[in-house]
Design a protein around this motif. Structure first.
Motif, short mmCIF file in Angstrom:
data_model
loop_
_atom_site.label_atom_id
_atom_site.label_comp_id
_atom_site.label_asym_id
_atom_site.label_seq_id
_atom_site.Cartn_x
_atom_site.Cartn_y
_atom_site.Cartn_z
N VAL A 130 6.14 -11.08 -9.38
CA VAL A 130 5.36 -9.97 -8.85
C VAL A 130 3.91 -10.17 -9.29
N ILE A 131 2.98 -10.09 -8.33
CA ILE A 131 1.56 -10.05 -8.66
C ILE A 131 1.08 -8.65 -8.33
N ILE A 132 0.65 -7.91 -9.34
CA ILE A 132 0.22 -6.55 -9.06
C ILE A 132 -1.15 -6.56 -8.40
N GLU A 133 -1.52 -5.43 -7.88
CA GLU A 133 -2.74 -5.28 -7.10
C GLU A 133 -4.00 -5.57 -7.91
N SER A 134 -5.09 -5.72 -7.18
CA SER A 134 -6.41 -5.92 -7.76
C SER A 134 -6.68 -4.92 -8.88
N THR A 135 -7.03 -5.44 -10.05
CA THR A 135 -7.24 -4.62 -11.24
C THR A 135 -8.63 -4.90 -11.78
N GLY A 136 -9.46 -3.87 -11.84
CA GLY A 136 -10.87 -4.05 -12.14
C GLY A 136 -11.14 -4.43 -13.58
N VAL A 137 -12.00 -5.42 -13.77
CA VAL A 137 -12.36 -5.86 -15.12
C VAL A 137 -13.60 -5.15 -15.65
N SER A 138 -14.28 -4.41 -14.77
CA SER A 138 -15.56 -3.81 -15.15
C SER A 138 -15.72 -2.44 -14.49
N PRO A 139 -16.28 -1.46 -15.20
CA PRO A 139 -16.54 -0.17 -14.55
C PRO A 139 -17.54 -0.30 -13.41
N ASN A 140 -18.33 -1.36 -13.42
CA ASN A 140 -19.27 -1.61 -12.33
C ASN A 140 -18.68 -2.50 -11.23
N GLY A 141 -17.37 -2.77 -11.32
CA GLY A 141 -16.76 -3.66 -10.34
C GLY A 141 -15.53 -3.09 -9.67
N ARG A 142 -15.35 -1.76 -9.74
CA ARG A 142 -14.19 -1.15 -9.11
C ARG A 142 -14.32 -1.18 -7.59
N LEU A 143 -13.21 -1.36 -6.91
CA LEU A 143 -13.23 -1.48 -5.46
C LEU A 143 -13.13 -0.14 -4.75
N PHE A 144 -12.40 0.80 -5.35
CA PHE A 144 -12.15 2.10 -4.72
C PHE A 144 -12.09 3.19 -5.79
N PRO A 145 -12.26 4.45 -5.41
CA PRO A 145 -12.15 5.54 -6.38
C PRO A 145 -10.74 5.70 -6.95
N ASP A 146 -9.73 5.13 -6.28
CA ASP A 146 -8.35 5.28 -6.72
C ASP A 146 -7.68 3.93 -6.99
N ASP A 147 -8.50 2.93 -7.38
CA ASP A 147 -7.90 1.66 -7.79
C ASP A 147 -7.51 1.73 -9.26
N ILE A 148 -7.03 0.63 -9.81
CA ILE A 148 -6.67 0.59 -11.23
C ILE A 148 -7.56 -0.42 -11.94
N GLY A 149 -7.66 -0.26 -13.26
CA GLY A 149 -8.56 -1.11 -14.02
C GLY A 149 -7.96 -1.54 -15.34
N ILE A 150 -8.68 -2.46 -15.98
CA ILE A 150 -8.29 -2.93 -17.30
C ILE A 150 -9.57 -3.16 -18.13
N PHE A 151 -10.56 -2.27 -17.93
CA PHE A 151 -11.86 -2.46 -18.56
C PHE A 151 -12.03 -1.66 -19.85
N THR A 152 -10.98 -0.97 -20.30
CA THR A 152 -10.99 -0.38 -21.64
C THR A 152 -9.61 -0.59 -22.26
#
Length: 326
Positions: A54-76
């Motif tokens: 399984v490859i999970i969806e796009s996960t943002g590495v930076s608060p300045n690099g998020r794709l959408f208001p409801d995407d997921i991140g890993i920047f903290t």
């Protein structure tokens, strides 16, 4: 003996039990702070049993690099625990799981970023607006964010990383001559336009080591005159081959152009070109819906692994059926 979908394959140090994997597809179910939710845990667990990865969806590495208001991140560090819940749920199905690390660059959601950035001050479109050309300090800052994202990926328990350099996001922007007009050592020649990808891969490897699986997703065509072509992307990958364990071949996203049609296997020609240039496994994606077609791809050595996205969104048992019915 001919290869088929039931055969195992190595992605770096990881053995996949068959040749069908789950492609990353955006779910738009994250919180406003970019945390993964119960939805993601259930979504990935429900589709994990029959795929070999399984490859999970796009996960943002930076608060300045998020794709959408409801995407997921890993920047903290706070993003780790919600992501770990996804990992544990997929592992309970006996399946490994990769995270896809992404920075949107000039395609970051404008209302979420304090500083819309790209390699050059060239807009994707009027909605996103003109980004600031990244300074060398900006570049170093974002490389460091990729490094920290890799560290957090390990902490969350992911079995590997897919580095997103496709679909018009930051690393793709640096690679393509349509979006990169820089005159420093990050622009101009192919080797210079590759520099950021190389430095990000090196930062990730510094955290995860040489044995941890790291693969790269690329767009093999920009669908625009003067943009990247499959041969140029394949040539670029020969510079990267020692740093990656597989390449996941997609297309488009750099400019608003789209392919004229999306028939069965419409992106397969791009994967087949890249397969001729590299010795790491090549992952093909794009409307591959039958075991017979998947086996044709594998037997003819057009690609080594088949990624399934939209069909799995439509039917959680799609791969189970695909593996049974030829």
């Amino acid at each position: 003996m001919s290869t088929n979908v039931h055969d195992p394959i190595q992605i770096g140090s990881l053995t996949l039990r068959n040749r069908i994997i789950m492609a990353p597809m955006q779910q738009n179910q994250g919180t406003t702070e970019a945390y993964a939710t119960d939805y993601h845990v259930k979504h990935y667990a429900a589709r994990a049993e029959d795929v070999s990865l399984v490859i999970i969806e796009s996960t943002g590495v930076s608060p300045n690099g998020r794709l959408f208001p409801d995407d997921i991140g890993i920047f903290t560090d706070r993003h780790v625990d919600p992501l770990r819940r996804i990992v544990n749920a997929v592992h309970q199905k006996g399946t490994p799981v990769f995270i896809q690390l992404t920075h949107g660059g000039r395609k970051s959601w404008p209302s979420l970023t304090n500083k819309l950035m790209g390699p050059s001050a060239i807009a994707y479109d009027d909605e996103y607006g003109i980004p600031l050309a990244m300074s060398l300090d900006d570049i170093r800052t974002e490389i460091e964010r990729y490094r920290l994202a890799a560290r957090r990926s390990l902490e969350a328990g992911f079995d590997g990383i897919e580095l997103h350099a496709a679909h018009g996001h930051l690393l793709h922007q640096f690679l393509s001559p349509l979006s990169n007009m820089r005159e420093d050592h990050y622009g101009g020649s192919l080797e210079n336009r590759l520099r950021l990808i190389i430095e990000v891969l090196e930062a990730i490897r510094a955290e995860v080591g040489s044995e941890y699986p790291v693969q790269l997703r690329v767009s093999a065509s920009d669908f625009a005159e003067g943009g990247l072509t499959p041969v140029e992307v394949a040539t670029a990958l020969t510079y990267l081959e020692s740093k990656i364990d597989a390449v996941h071949v997609s297309s488009g996203g750099l400019v608003p152009n789209a392919p004229l049609a999306t028939p069965e296997g419409y992106q397969l020609p791009y994967a087949s070109v890249i397969k001729q240039y590299v010795n790491v496994p090549v992952i093909a994606v794009g409307n591959i819906r039958t075991q017979a077609f998947a086996n044709f791809i594998l037997v003819d050595q057009l690609a080594d692994v088949i990624a399934v996205g939209r069909p799995l969104m439509e039917d959680t048992r799609f791969v189970e059926k695909m593996l049974v019915h030829s």
